[in-house]
Write a protein that holds these residues in place. Sequence first.
Motif, PDB file in Angstrom:
ATOM      1  N   ALA A 229       0.826  -1.206   0.000  1.00 28.17           N
ATOM      2  CA  ALA A 229       0.000   0.000   0.000  1.00 28.17           C
ATOM      3  C   ALA A 229       0.859   1.255   0.000  1.00 28.17           C
ATOM      4  CB  ALA A 229      -0.934  -0.010   1.208  1.00 28.17           C
ATOM      5  N   ALA A 230       1.980   1.221   0.716  1.00 30.54           N
ATOM      6  CA  ALA A 230       2.878   2.374   0.735  1.00 30.54           C
ATOM      7  C   ALA A 230       3.496   2.605  -0.639  1.00 30.54           C
ATOM      8  CB  ALA A 230       3.973   2.169   1.778  1.00 30.54           C
ATOM      9  N   ALA A 231       3.850   1.518  -1.327  1.00 33.89           N
ATOM     10  CA  ALA A 231       4.415   1.660  -2.671  1.00 33.89           C
ATOM     11  C   ALA A 231       3.383   2.226  -3.638  1.00 33.89           C
ATOM     12  CB  ALA A 231       4.949   0.320  -3.164  1.00 33.89           C
ATOM     13  N   VAL A 232       2.140   1.771  -3.534  1.00 35.29           N
ATOM     14  CA  VAL A 232       1.065   2.296  -4.385  1.00 35.29           C
ATOM     15  C   VAL A 232       0.859   3.779  -4.114  1.00 35.29           C
ATOM     16  CG1 VAL A 232      -1.431   2.243  -4.769  1.00 35.29           C
ATOM     17  CG2 VAL A 232      -0.142   0.102  -4.697  1.00 35.29           C
ATOM     18  N   ALA A 233       0.843   4.159  -2.833  1.00 28.83           N
ATOM     19  CA  ALA A 233       0.575   5.549  -2.452  1.00 28.83           C
ATOM     20  C   ALA A 233       1.634   6.510  -2.977  1.00 28.83           C
ATOM     21  CB  ALA A 233       0.481   5.663  -0.934  1.00 28.83           C
ATOM     22  N   GLY A 234       2.863   6.024  -3.183  1.00 23.64           N
ATOM     23  CA  GLY A 234       3.927   6.890  -3.684  1.00 23.64           C
ATOM     24  C   GLY A 234       4.105   6.847  -5.185  1.00 23.64           C
ATOM     25  N   THR A 235       3.425   5.935  -5.881  1.00 19.57           N
ATOM     26  CA  THR A 235       3.550   5.839  -7.333  1.00 19.57           C
ATOM     27  C   THR A 235       2.891   7.049  -7.993  1.00 19.57           C
ATOM     28  OG1 THR A 235       3.545   3.422  -7.259  1.00 19.57           O
ATOM     29  CG2 THR A 235       2.963   4.453  -9.359  1.00 19.57           C
TER      30      THR A 235
END
Length: 823
Positions: A316-322
Amino acid sequence: MTQLSVPSQLAAPAAGPDHRGLDLERKARLVSGGDTFRTSGEPALGMRPIVCSDGPVGVRGERWDEADTALLLPCATALAASWDEELVRRMGALLAAEARRKGVHVVLAPTLNLHRSPLGGRNFECFSEDPLLTARIGAAYVAGVQSLGVAATAKHYVANDSETERLTVDARVDERTLREVYLAPFEAAVRAGVWAVMSAYNRVNGTPMVEHPLLVEPLKGEWGFDGLVVSDWGAVHAADGPGAGGCDLAMPGPNPAWGPALAAAVRAGRVPAAVLDDKVARLLRLAGRVGAFDPPPPGGPAPVPVDAATRGALRAAAVAGTVLLHNPDRLLPLDGPALRRVAVLGPNAATARVQGGGSASVFPAAPVSPLAGLRAALGPSVEVVHAPGVRTGLRPTPLAAADCTLPDGSAPGVLVRYLAADGSLVHAEHRSTGRVLEPAAEVDLAPVRTVEVAARFTAPSSGRWRLGVVGLGALRLEADGAVLLEEYVAPLSDDPTYLHVSPSFRQVELELAAGREVALLARRTVESAHGRVLVLAADPPEAELEREFAHAVELASAADVAVVVVGTTDEHESEGFDRTSLQLPGRQDELVAAVAAANPRTVVVVNTGSPVLLPWREQVGAVLTCWFPGQEGGDALAEVLLGHAEPGGRLPTTWPDTAADCPVYATAPTGGRLAYAEGLHLGHRGWLRTGRTPAYWFGHGLGWGDWHYLALGAPSAPAPDGSRTVRVTLRNDGPRRSRETVQLYLSRPGSAVDRPVRWLAAFATAEAGPGEQVGVDLRLPARALAHWSPDRPGWETEPGTFVLHAGPHCGELPLAAALSVDV
């Protein structure tokens, strides 16, 4: 510098055990490190050593080797790209749990330096080009880490914004710029209650930071910092200046320039005794905060948690920063059910490039590559084909288990042997790759004089293979018993990270037929100053690279969609050096252009820690950046591409169209000095000042919504703390539920002082379904209106009319309102 007076803030009483019974030598020893990552303990006080570990994306612990794995978060730039303080707070708490698992008391993070130049080699470890965004995200990180009783460390204080000559560079920065830009994130960290601050290697205006007055004022005085100031590793070279100033702990240790020398300086009156007492009190206060007076926890480190909840949080953190940069015809999200054949191409597709290089790096247990993530998400009904197309490595590629076996052929991997001076075996182990930093097991290495790595390598293709060895000292490389290389390699740098980040290497060529098996042996002597790093490597012939390029284009032409994953690696972005160009390494630009010509349905994924040039951006169907996304990056990317999740990121740093347009570019000092001549006008502020248009503005990012900004309300009356509330109304006219980051900027027409054209003052998020209208309240702090006056000195607010600007990014602000200020 010698400081004989005792500042009042250093003489203040401190909570914690009474250390007055300790003699001078024991006090001096306490504030001098015990070893590489531990402080000295003090049995008389019941205090165990305080254990430190590098961050900010994982907790490595005291060991630096692939056998000691850790959870890996998205890089700091990716976390800042979320513009989501609550998410960052959760990530900080996850790191704290990792620290507890590994017996670590102090995480040496967050890095609060700024993206002053896009060339900064360590930008991926820093949050943003903007002081406010960095301050808010950094404060959230601190709160998360310290929520479980683990100390965060705000670093590197201050103006440590590039890596060129980083141990000695003298940053020349005026006082106002320091206060409003470079010190602002550190002030926010102190206000958030950070327990430790790390002083930088560099000088500021002529004085080394380890002994700079800024460690006393404003840090310990005006801001009221009651924590510990620790030196960057190896930065303390003398007792008098740092000892009389604000540095509290010299690391690593024991440091002969600090412990006994510091006691002697106090005895001679060059360092006041009360100053040393304050250092000890601060160390004991930190020890109390992190539990170093408590009994040690039973047992050793627990296994790395790989449960679904932990992986889901990292994904979820990776998605939020994409950040979705470009999607003019809505190629994204892809229509998964309609796909039959997907080409996943590029040098970063099959290998998970999940972090930058240097002390911030860890060894993740099971990183997910873009190729693996897409294959898992698409399932067996979709054919996923792959070719790297180009290669970008600057250093030899360690042998991989897929291409080699133990010398006896019994299993994939390599055999590592540690030998004594007489040739007898001290320790041996089976490793999965040819990269060896430390033994996987706890071993007494005192008698070791030689390290060997041996394997049977099978050439995947014919040609002149480049065989390499990485390490220092006397090196030897053999193939089937024949000596290919024998040479003594001396170190090229005294930088503390040199041995692990970029040690010297040597390569030779050997003609091999496809399928040919050859016995390889790399050997090096061990010298105490050179560590034990040894890498056995093999890289393919040049002809193979040409075939790979053509194969990638061929696969793209026959696919429903081509996903090209380009970027950098930890060889290109790392602690210890700055980049020399913003171009993608190797032939990646050529590859994208060729793939786009073969298939207009091309999605480019940019896998870097900081900006790169995208000369083909208008020729492809979509562009997004996943940064260095952490261990779950491949699965996160698949979720975004297939529309299972919305790319939540907004750029924390401006992306240029051409390098020549960058307002701040060079990172190399002149005569040892690096002039911050741009003053307040770095990043998007500099772009606005020059009137140039970048490829993508600070704050830019697309999603699945279509947002229209409708109204900007009048600011409220000031609250007791001077802040005001501003409401922005907007509507999602897109086809799907979406999240928007609403940004508020200020300008001051006709100001009597130098100001940016506009500066970020507040931000908040909105979420709405199709056709839904929402209102978002933004808090405008009083400090956003103030400027630092060096003459008086202090913070002042200029009376008159400010203008509020609201919109999706700093280059598109459709709403404006006036704010009259009377002081």
